[in-house]
Scaffold this active site. Structure first.
Site, PDB file in Angstrom:
ATOM      1  N   CYS A   1       0.856  -1.185   0.000  1.00 19.86           N
ATOM      2  CA  CYS A   1       0.000   0.000   0.000  1.00 19.86           C
ATOM      3  C   CYS A   1       0.890   1.232   0.000  1.00 19.86           C
ATOM      4  O   CYS A   1       1.911   1.292   0.678  1.00 19.86           O
ATOM      5  CB  CYS A   1      -0.970   0.001   1.175  1.00 19.86           C
ATOM      6  SG  CYS A   1      -0.397   0.833   2.657  1.00 19.86           S
ATOM      7  N   GLU A   2       0.490   2.190  -0.819  1.00 20.02           N
ATOM      8  CA  GLU A   2       1.353   3.352  -0.985  1.00 20.02           C
ATOM      9  C   GLU A   2       1.280   4.315   0.205  1.00 20.02           C
ATOM     10  O   GLU A   2       2.069   5.231   0.303  1.00 20.02           O
ATOM     11  CB  GLU A   2       1.024   4.082  -2.287  1.00 20.02           C
ATOM     12  CG  GLU A   2      -0.335   4.757  -2.319  1.00 20.02           C
ATOM     13  CD  GLU A   2      -0.599   5.423  -3.660  1.00 20.02           C
ATOM     14  OE1 GLU A   2       0.094   5.099  -4.640  1.00 20.02           O
ATOM     15  OE2 GLU A   2      -1.498   6.273  -3.709  1.00 20.02           O
ATOM     16  N   HIS A   3       0.332   4.105   1.101  1.00 19.39           N
ATOM     17  CA  HIS A   3       0.209   5.018   2.239  1.00 19.39           C
ATOM     18  C   HIS A   3       1.098   4.620   3.406  1.00 19.39           C
ATOM     19  O   HIS A   3       1.528   5.471   4.167  1.00 19.39           O
ATOM     20  CB  HIS A   3      -1.253   5.064   2.705  1.00 19.39           C
ATOM     21  CG  HIS A   3      -2.190   5.455   1.611  1.00 19.39           C
ATOM     22  ND1 HIS A   3      -3.298   4.703   1.261  1.00 19.39           N
ATOM     23  CD2 HIS A   3      -2.154   6.497   0.757  1.00 19.39           C
ATOM     24  CE1 HIS A   3      -3.919   5.296   0.247  1.00 19.39           C
ATOM     25  NE2 HIS A   3      -3.241   6.375  -0.081  1.00 19.39           N
ATOM     26  N   HIS A   4       1.319   3.316   3.569  1.00 18.97           N
ATOM     27  CA  HIS A   4       2.084   2.849   4.730  1.00 18.97           C
ATOM     28  C   HIS A   4       3.264   1.969   4.360  1.00 18.97           C
ATOM     29  O   HIS A   4       4.003   1.529   5.233  1.00 18.97           O
ATOM     30  CB  HIS A   4       1.176   2.059   5.678  1.00 18.97           C
ATOM     31  CG  HIS A   4      -0.040   2.811   6.109  1.00 18.97           C
ATOM     32  ND1 HIS A   4      -1.252   2.716   5.452  1.00 18.97           N
ATOM     33  CD2 HIS A   4      -0.217   3.701   7.111  1.00 18.97           C
ATOM     34  CE1 HIS A   4      -2.132   3.505   6.049  1.00 18.97           C
ATOM     35  NE2 HIS A   4      -1.536   4.115   7.049  1.00 18.97           N
TER      36      HIS A   4
ATOM     37  N   GLN B   1      -5.573  -0.429  -3.897  1.00 23.12           N
ATOM     38  CA  GLN B   1      -6.227  -1.586  -4.528  1.00 23.12           C
ATOM     39  C   GLN B   1      -7.088  -1.170  -5.726  1.00 23.12           C
ATOM     40  O   GLN B   1      -7.139  -1.871  -6.741  1.00 23.12           O
ATOM     41  CB  GLN B   1      -7.075  -2.327  -3.489  1.00 23.12           C
ATOM     42  CG  GLN B   1      -7.641  -3.642  -4.009  1.00 23.12           C
ATOM     43  CD  GLN B   1      -8.484  -4.352  -2.969  1.00 23.12           C
ATOM     44  OE1 GLN B   1      -8.371  -4.074  -1.767  1.00 23.12           O
ATOM     45  NE2 GLN B   1      -9.321  -5.267  -3.404  1.00 23.12           N
TER      46      GLN B   1
ATOM     47  N   HIS C   1      -5.637  -6.008   3.921  1.00 17.25           N
ATOM     48  CA  HIS C   1      -4.642  -4.935   4.030  1.00 17.25           C
ATOM     49  C   HIS C   1      -3.989  -4.992   5.405  1.00 17.25           C
ATOM     50  O   HIS C   1      -4.666  -4.765   6.412  1.00 17.25           O
ATOM     51  CB  HIS C   1      -5.310  -3.578   3.819  1.00 17.25           C
ATOM     52  CG  HIS C   1      -5.798  -3.374   2.413  1.00 17.25           C
ATOM     53  ND1 HIS C   1      -5.191  -2.504   1.533  1.00 17.25           N
ATOM     54  CD2 HIS C   1      -6.808  -3.959   1.725  1.00 17.25           C
ATOM     55  CE1 HIS C   1      -5.812  -2.552   0.358  1.00 17.25           C
ATOM     56  NE2 HIS C   1      -6.805  -3.424   0.464  1.00 17.25           N
TER      57      HIS C   1
ATOM     58  N   CYS D   1      -2.119  -2.933   6.723  1.00 20.05           N
ATOM     59  CA  CYS D   1      -2.154  -1.634   7.418  1.00 20.05           C
ATOM     60  C   CYS D   1      -3.446  -1.472   8.209  1.00 20.05           C
ATOM     61  O   CYS D   1      -3.500  -0.690   9.160  1.00 20.05           O
ATOM     62  CB  CYS D   1      -1.923  -0.474   6.450  1.00 20.05           C
ATOM     63  SG  CYS D   1      -3.190  -0.244   5.210  1.00 20.05           S
TER      64      CYS D   1
HETATM   65 ZN    ZN Z   1      -2.116   1.408   4.004  1.00 16.59          ZN
END
Ligand code: ZN
Length: 212
Positions: free
Chosen positions: A103-106, A144, A172, A174
């Site tokens: 995931c590009e956020h975490h 996703q 996920h 995260c």
């Molecule tokens: Zn994430």
């Protein structure tokens, strides 16, 4: 302490200074990434020189390169390597293609299965290439929804299919390991193109095949 636990300073080009003689046991893979990861380990409160962590920067650099190897693949090349002229009119569906992404956020993994269907327009693609196509987009920093659309768009565009349907189901980490800590939630995303977008019956046939 075995080997050279601390990396020497880098020169301006990001390489080791010429007078650095590598210790035989110490493989260097990507000096810049390894130094950044070594620094991160220190910032996390670890001692990067302790034996268990000495080769961690190298391993993490290699792992991250693999997990983002999709950036160095071309979806077009993957598809065009195995396209066959074939007068098939029926829907082709490949279910349960396992994927792992970040995931590009975490920068934490999300993983699950992709289900891909298409209606050929005089051309079919080798089935293994569909799995390769999923990997090509999964092995990047992703969300996703975008992963799902990119698979659909690539097949629609490069194969010229009448229509494409992609459904992904993913867990996920995260969400599982931090934040709301919901261990059993799964996220489902779908992307419909062409006939699958326009025709409810085609869409229903695809969904029916997935639920068997
Ligand atoms: Zn994430």
């Amino acid at each position: 302490m075995s080997g050279n636990a601390r990396l020497p300073p880098l020169n301006t080009e990001g390489h080791y200074a010429d007078d650095f003689e590598p210790v035989a046991a110490q493989e260097v893979y990507d000096p810049i990434k390894e130094q950044l990861i070594q620094r991160l380990l220190g910032l996390l409160g670890e001692d990067p020189a302790r034996p268990g962590l000495q080769r961690t920067p190298l391993r993490v650099a290699k792992a991250l390169d693999f997990l983002t190897s999709g950036y160095r693949l071309s979806a077009q090349a993957i598809i065009e390597a195995a396209v066959f002229e074939e007068d098939v009119k029926e829907m082709v569906v490949v279910r349960d293609i396992e994927f792992y992404s970040l995931c590009e956020h975490h920068l934490l993994p999300f993983f699950g299965h992709a289900h891909v269907g298409y209606l050929p327009n005089g051309r079919v693609v080798g089935l293994s290439k569909i799995a390769r196509l999923v990997d090509c987009f999964a092995r990047r920093l992703q969300v996703q929804e975008r992963l799902t659309s990119q698979i659909a768009d690539a097949l629609h565009h490069h194969l010229g299919a009448h229509g494409v349907a992609v459904v992904t189901e993913a867990s996920h980490t995260c969400m599982m390991m931090r934040g709301v800590q919901k261990q059993s939630s799964r996220t489902i995303a779908s992307a419909m193109r062409g006939t699958f977008e326009q025709d409810a019956r085609t869409r229903a046939e695809f969904m029916g095949l997935l639920s068997r």
